[in-house]
Design a protein around this motif. Sequence first.
Motif, mmCIF file in Angstrom:
data_model
loop_
_atom_site.group_PDB
_atom_site.id
_atom_site.type_symbol
_atom_site.label_atom_id
_atom_site.label_comp_id
_atom_site.label_asym_id
_atom_site.label_seq_id
_atom_site.Cartn_x
_atom_site.Cartn_y
_atom_site.Cartn_z
ATOM 1 N N ALA A 158 8.261 -0.938 -13.794
ATOM 2 C CA ALA A 158 7.709 -1.840 -12.443
ATOM 3 C C ALA A 158 6.819 -0.710 -11.755
ATOM 4 O O ALA A 158 7.014 0.567 -11.789
ATOM 5 N N HIS A 159 5.511 -1.339 -11.235
ATOM 6 C CA HIS A 159 4.771 -0.631 -10.221
ATOM 7 C C HIS A 159 5.520 -0.643 -9.025
ATOM 8 O O HIS A 159 5.628 -1.775 -8.310
ATOM 9 N N LEU A 160 5.643 0.408 -7.923
ATOM 10 C CA LEU A 160 6.098 0.529 -6.799
ATOM 11 C C LEU A 160 5.056 0.580 -5.760
ATOM 12 O O LEU A 160 4.348 1.383 -5.844
ATOM 13 N N ASP A 161 5.012 -0.372 -4.759
ATOM 14 C CA ASP A 161 4.058 -0.115 -3.755
ATOM 15 C C ASP A 161 4.610 -0.433 -2.276
ATOM 16 O O ASP A 161 5.401 -1.367 -2.368
ATOM 17 N N ASN A 162 4.372 0.541 -1.491
ATOM 18 C CA ASN A 162 3.561 1.581 -1.539
ATOM 19 C C ASN A 162 4.141 2.633 -2.631
ATOM 20 O O ASN A 162 5.323 2.677 -2.633
ATOM 21 N N PRO A 163 3.546 3.595 -3.087
ATOM 22 C CA PRO A 163 3.880 4.568 -4.162
ATOM 23 C C PRO A 163 5.042 5.553 -3.536
ATOM 24 O O PRO A 163 5.055 5.781 -2.306
ATOM 25 N N LEU A 164 5.851 5.904 -4.336
ATOM 26 C CA LEU A 164 6.993 6.899 -3.738
ATOM 27 C C LEU A 164 6.702 8.153 -3.166
ATOM 28 O O LEU A 164 7.268 8.461 -2.227
ATOM 29 N N GLU A 165 5.509 8.922 -3.575
ATOM 30 C CA GLU A 165 4.984 10.169 -2.839
ATOM 31 C C GLU A 165 4.910 9.915 -1.564
ATOM 32 O O GLU A 165 5.055 10.662 -0.500
ATOM 33 N N VAL A 166 4.148 8.686 -1.430
ATOM 34 C CA VAL A 166 3.712 8.207 -0.092
ATOM 35 C C VAL A 166 5.108 7.864 0.921
ATOM 36 O O VAL A 166 5.169 8.406 2.303
#
Length: 292
Positions: A77-85
């Motif tokens: 799955a794509h996580l939004d907003n991204p994990l590093e953010v």
Amino acid sequence: MKKCVILSMDDTSSFAVYDHLLLPYLEKAGWQVETLSWKADVDWNHYHLVMIRSPWDYQLDSNHFLQVLNRIDNSSAHLDNPLEVVRWNIKKTYLRDLEQKGVVILPTLWKENIVGREVQSFFDKLETDEIVIKPCIGAGAFDTYRLTREKAETLSLEIENKFDDRQAMVQPFASNILSEGEFSIFYFDDLYSHTILKTPKQGDFRVQEEWGGHLQLVEPETELISAAETVLRNIGQSLLYVRLDFVRTSKGFALMEAELIEPSLYFNLDEGSPERFVEAVERRTKRLGIVN
């Protein structure tokens, strides 16, 4: 079928949540949508997209929350907003990072912990008669203190107990929050969406709906847009959603928060905003190759 999750919490009954307004537009765009708690035991590989939306208890166990997001990030799955953010934004020290790049924030003392007897010194250091103390990991104005010198004396032990092993930030109280309010400006996939003005109820300083704050849709002035665009340039990457909170000061608009994790986007106040958000989801997922 494209599958997405609106990531929430076990019980949102004490909060004003508007993500249901997205459902008709997501379904029209071909998305099968589930709303799940971040604590749910699920296989994230079953989904194309997980949108962090209303996990408004994450600050109670931020390490666990980040572990869950890490599992999502390691799935298909794509996580939004991204994990590093999220990792960067979860501590309010990100404001210090932005200040070092030229973003205007309020004068701030950054504390690893607080000893009760030192609270009085904050007034002199910040050259003010009223301060606000916030946890560096927090949400919804919980454990936020607005203090005069007299009140600080009364609450010094309570504050020490709250922050004896907890990072905190201390700022002058921005009186314009009472006289004018706090502006929130929203961007979806880099495009401007809408702006609201939040004012506290009589006798309070917290602008959130949960504390009785009043919200209204407004047209942003040029200076506010310029301040927001400065913050966006310094964040330096495209995100599904950004909410920037500002207060007017004698030096212009100061950034109070860059909400990049789970901000309310107040879809209820701008009838076109849910559709604009889903258009952003469509653009972004196709551009990133998440869906065809």
